[in-house]
Design a protein around this motif. Structure first.
Motif, PDB file in Angstrom:
ATOM      1  N   THR A 179     -13.042   6.760 -34.783  1.00  0.00           N
ATOM      2  CA  THR A 179     -13.635   7.916 -34.114  1.00  0.00           C
ATOM      3  C   THR A 179     -12.701   8.346 -33.005  1.00  0.00           C
ATOM      4  O   THR A 179     -12.332   7.523 -32.173  1.00  0.00           O
ATOM      5  N   VAL A 180     -12.325   9.603 -33.008  1.00  0.00           N
ATOM      6  CA  VAL A 180     -11.435  10.113 -31.972  1.00  0.00           C
ATOM      7  C   VAL A 180     -12.201  11.032 -31.046  1.00  0.00           C
ATOM      8  O   VAL A 180     -12.933  11.910 -31.499  1.00  0.00           O
ATOM      9  N   SER A 181     -12.067  10.820 -29.751  1.00  0.00           N
ATOM     10  CA  SER A 181     -12.666  11.726 -28.787  1.00  0.00           C
ATOM     11  C   SER A 181     -11.719  11.908 -27.609  1.00  0.00           C
ATOM     12  O   SER A 181     -10.619  11.364 -27.610  1.00  0.00           O
ATOM     13  N   VAL A 182     -12.152  12.673 -26.648  1.00  0.00           N
ATOM     14  CA  VAL A 182     -11.271  13.058 -25.542  1.00  0.00           C
ATOM     15  C   VAL A 182     -12.031  12.943 -24.230  1.00  0.00           C
ATOM     16  O   VAL A 182     -13.204  13.257 -24.161  1.00  0.00           O
ATOM     17  N   ARG A 183     -11.349  12.463 -23.198  1.00  0.00           N
ATOM     18  CA  ARG A 183     -11.962  12.473 -21.866  1.00  0.00           C
ATOM     19  C   ARG A 183     -10.873  12.428 -20.794  1.00  0.00           C
ATOM     20  O   ARG A 183      -9.689  12.493 -21.104  1.00  0.00           O
ATOM     21  N   ASP A 199      -6.194  13.318 -15.709  1.00  0.00           N
ATOM     22  CA  ASP A 199      -5.417  13.868 -16.825  1.00  0.00           C
ATOM     23  C   ASP A 199      -6.117  13.534 -18.142  1.00  0.00           C
ATOM     24  O   ASP A 199      -6.847  12.561 -18.232  1.00  0.00           O
ATOM     25  N   PRO A 200      -5.866  14.328 -19.188  1.00  0.00           N
ATOM     26  CA  PRO A 200      -6.521  14.056 -20.471  1.00  0.00           C
ATOM     27  C   PRO A 200      -6.007  12.773 -21.113  1.00  0.00           C
ATOM     28  O   PRO A 200      -4.835  12.426 -20.979  1.00  0.00           O
ATOM     29  N   ALA A 202      -6.714  10.682 -25.090  1.00  0.00           N
ATOM     30  CA  ALA A 202      -7.412  10.648 -26.371  1.00  0.00           C
ATOM     31  C   ALA A 202      -7.913   9.232 -26.598  1.00  0.00           C
ATOM     32  O   ALA A 202      -7.177   8.272 -26.385  1.00  0.00           O
ATOM     33  N   GLU A 205     -11.598   4.974 -31.144  1.00  0.00           N
ATOM     34  CA  GLU A 205     -12.387   3.751 -31.358  1.00  0.00           C
ATOM     35  C   GLU A 205     -12.273   3.374 -32.807  1.00  0.00           C
ATOM     36  O   GLU A 205     -12.532   4.202 -33.686  1.00  0.00           O
ATOM     37  N   TYR A 225      -2.059  11.909 -23.535  1.00  0.00           N
ATOM     38  CA  TYR A 225      -2.401  13.132 -24.274  1.00  0.00           C
ATOM     39  C   TYR A 225      -1.176  13.769 -24.922  1.00  0.00           C
ATOM     40  O   TYR A 225      -1.285  14.424 -25.942  1.00  0.00           O
ATOM     41  N   PHE A 228      -0.127  11.987 -28.578  1.00  0.00           N
ATOM     42  CA  PHE A 228      -1.180  11.724 -29.550  1.00  0.00           C
ATOM     43  C   PHE A 228      -1.409  12.922 -30.455  1.00  0.00           C
ATOM     44  O   PHE A 228      -1.509  14.049 -30.005  1.00  0.00           O
ATOM     45  N   SER A 229      -1.455  12.649 -31.744  1.00  0.00           N
ATOM     46  CA  SER A 229      -1.987  13.653 -32.664  1.00  0.00           C
ATOM     47  C   SER A 229      -2.405  12.955 -33.939  1.00  0.00           C
ATOM     48  O   SER A 229      -1.979  11.839 -34.228  1.00  0.00           O
ATOM     49  N   VAL A 230      -3.255  13.604 -34.674  1.00  0.00           N
ATOM     50  CA  VAL A 230      -3.789  12.984 -35.874  1.00  0.00           C
ATOM     51  C   VAL A 230      -3.970  14.064 -36.946  1.00  0.00           C
ATOM     52  O   VAL A 230      -4.273  15.212 -36.633  1.00  0.00           O
ATOM     53  N   GLU A 231      -3.693  13.705 -38.166  1.00  0.00           N
ATOM     54  CA  GLU A 231      -3.708  14.667 -39.275  1.00  0.00           C
ATOM     55  C   GLU A 231      -4.866  14.356 -40.208  1.00  0.00           C
ATOM     56  O   GLU A 231      -5.162  13.198 -40.453  1.00  0.00           O
ATOM     57  N   MET A 232      -5.456  15.373 -40.767  1.00  0.00           N
ATOM     58  CA  MET A 232      -6.544  15.164 -41.723  1.00  0.00           C
ATOM     59  C   MET A 232      -6.504  16.191 -42.838  1.00  0.00           C
ATOM     60  O   MET A 232      -6.098  17.321 -42.620  1.00  0.00           O
TER      61      MET A 232
END
Lengths: 237, 237
Positions: A179-183, A199-200, A202, A205, A225, A228-232
């Motif tokens: 699970t990817v989220s941001v805070r 600062d952001p 990613a 979990e 931040y 980080f990147s993720v492809e789908m």
DNA sequence: AAGTGGTCTAGACCACATT
DNA sequence: ATGTGGTCTAGACCACTTC
């Protein structure tokens, strides 16, 4: 090697090399059967791999067509939905870990839930900062049951834990749910990652499974931040 | 309905209902063949769906086993890898759009690349803020070729564009390739989303395809960090 | 050795689009 | 009407564990 994988690779290469051009019709499956001396089911399996990857599309009654993709997109497709650790992901770079914590504790409540363990089980409690080319990119907190993954030493967590699990324990890692989220980064996270507070970041979990079906890992990764990147590839049905 | 989907659903339900319990062996495939009056291939297809979903694992020579998952994890699996627009995603809530821009332009360079269009093609240039229960959650910028998706009116972009495409134009959306990354909100983004400048936002760049293989959409969504998350199942091979 | 799941075949029938 | 891809079968053979 499996026949349908060989065929799938062969067709993919022909697309990449431009032998099959965008929007052009691929040979019909029955012709591919002849060409690759295979049955219908095998050809279908091979072609469906490329459909899942998003390279081609099929229309019943009409044929199979190469998607109208640009080269970058194709490059991404090859990378998408792979399950790799940091070490493997940055295999051409220098990766090392700064260890913030390495201990054995009774499993905390949240981790017990995720790992499906009873409350009194012992787990490794590992927290490390992963550096790539001397730059901190991610803080990893992970819990693993000591019964399942015995014998982890400090030297293992300095390198690749996945390598230890697969190469030394000879266990097979099968899959993971992520699970990817941001805070916003907390004060201490910012410090470790070389960011400003707020600062952001990613958050990934992840719950990892062995091929035995056992849950071997619950981890939370806090990523810079800008690293980080993720492809789908998403499908509608 | 396809037989292997029916069987797959049936087995999934039995797992969810607890009829097949965690770490327990499922009936052997040859027994499932008898039970469901199906051939080996059909049973394998049905069971493999659940493997892909991450519910069960198979071991050649040994059998098929239910994974040791907690209920939340199972819930997530059902949601993962679905391709839905905002309207469908929040179907139980009130969704509306504030339109920031709606015009027709010659396609910008980056979008031309993503959409694989020549530089002189006309596209819609749409920018809107999506509100869910009166709270702004995402800014969507999207480009779509007017030839492929004709007749969009302001009223369509106030609601669901995907619904317009599928229900009124009778086109079928097939898949999308998405890249998720993270950065700081710009001044204007922060304002639209009710954030402070520099607060985190999640960026989802997406290229959408019709079942014809045509690229119909290039969009960039800027999500409020507290209203964004994405689920994935990763596999090792 | 016996039994598992994995791959593959040859061919049947179906749903869908029009080459 | 013809031909496409989609589903399904019955059975062969293989790779892997040990029911």
């Amino acid at each position: 090697m499996k026949k349908y994988v060989i065929i799938s690779n062969d067709i993919r290469n022909k697309i990449l090399k431009g032998e099959y051009i965008a929007n052009q019709r691929l040979p019909f499956e029955k012709d591919l059967c002849v060409q690759y001396e295979s049955s219908k089911m095998t050809i279908k399996k091979a072609v469906d791999i490329l459909v899942t990857e998003g390279l081609i599309i099929k229309r019943r009654g009409s044929g199979t067509f190469v998607k109208d993709l640009n080269p970058e997109e194709i490059e991404r497709i090859a990378m998408a939905n792979q399950f790799r650790g940091t070490t493997a992901l940055y295999s051409d770079k220098k990766v090392f870990s700064k260890i913030l914590n390495f201990s054995i504790v009774t499993v905390p409540e949240q981790a017990a839930k995720k790992l499906n363990l009873s409350e009194d089980t012992f787990v490794y409690d590992i927290c490390r900062v992963r550096y790539v080319d001397d730059k901190p990119v991610v803080i990893e907190k992970m819990y693993m049951p000591i019964d399942l993954i015995p014998g982890i030493k400090e030297k293992n967590i300095k390198g690749s834990i996945y390598e230890y699990i697969e190469n030394e324990l000879h266990l097979k890692i099968q899959s993971a749910h992520r699970t990817v989220s941001v805070r916003k980064a907390t004060d201490s996270e910012a410090e470790e990652l070389g960011l400003e507070e707020g600062d952001p970041v990613a958050i990934a979990e992840q719950v990892g499974y062995l091929d035995t079906g056992n849950t071997f890992e619950f981890s939370t990764s806090i990523h810079r931040y800008d690293e980080f990147s993720v492809e789908m590839v998403l499908t509608r049905d």
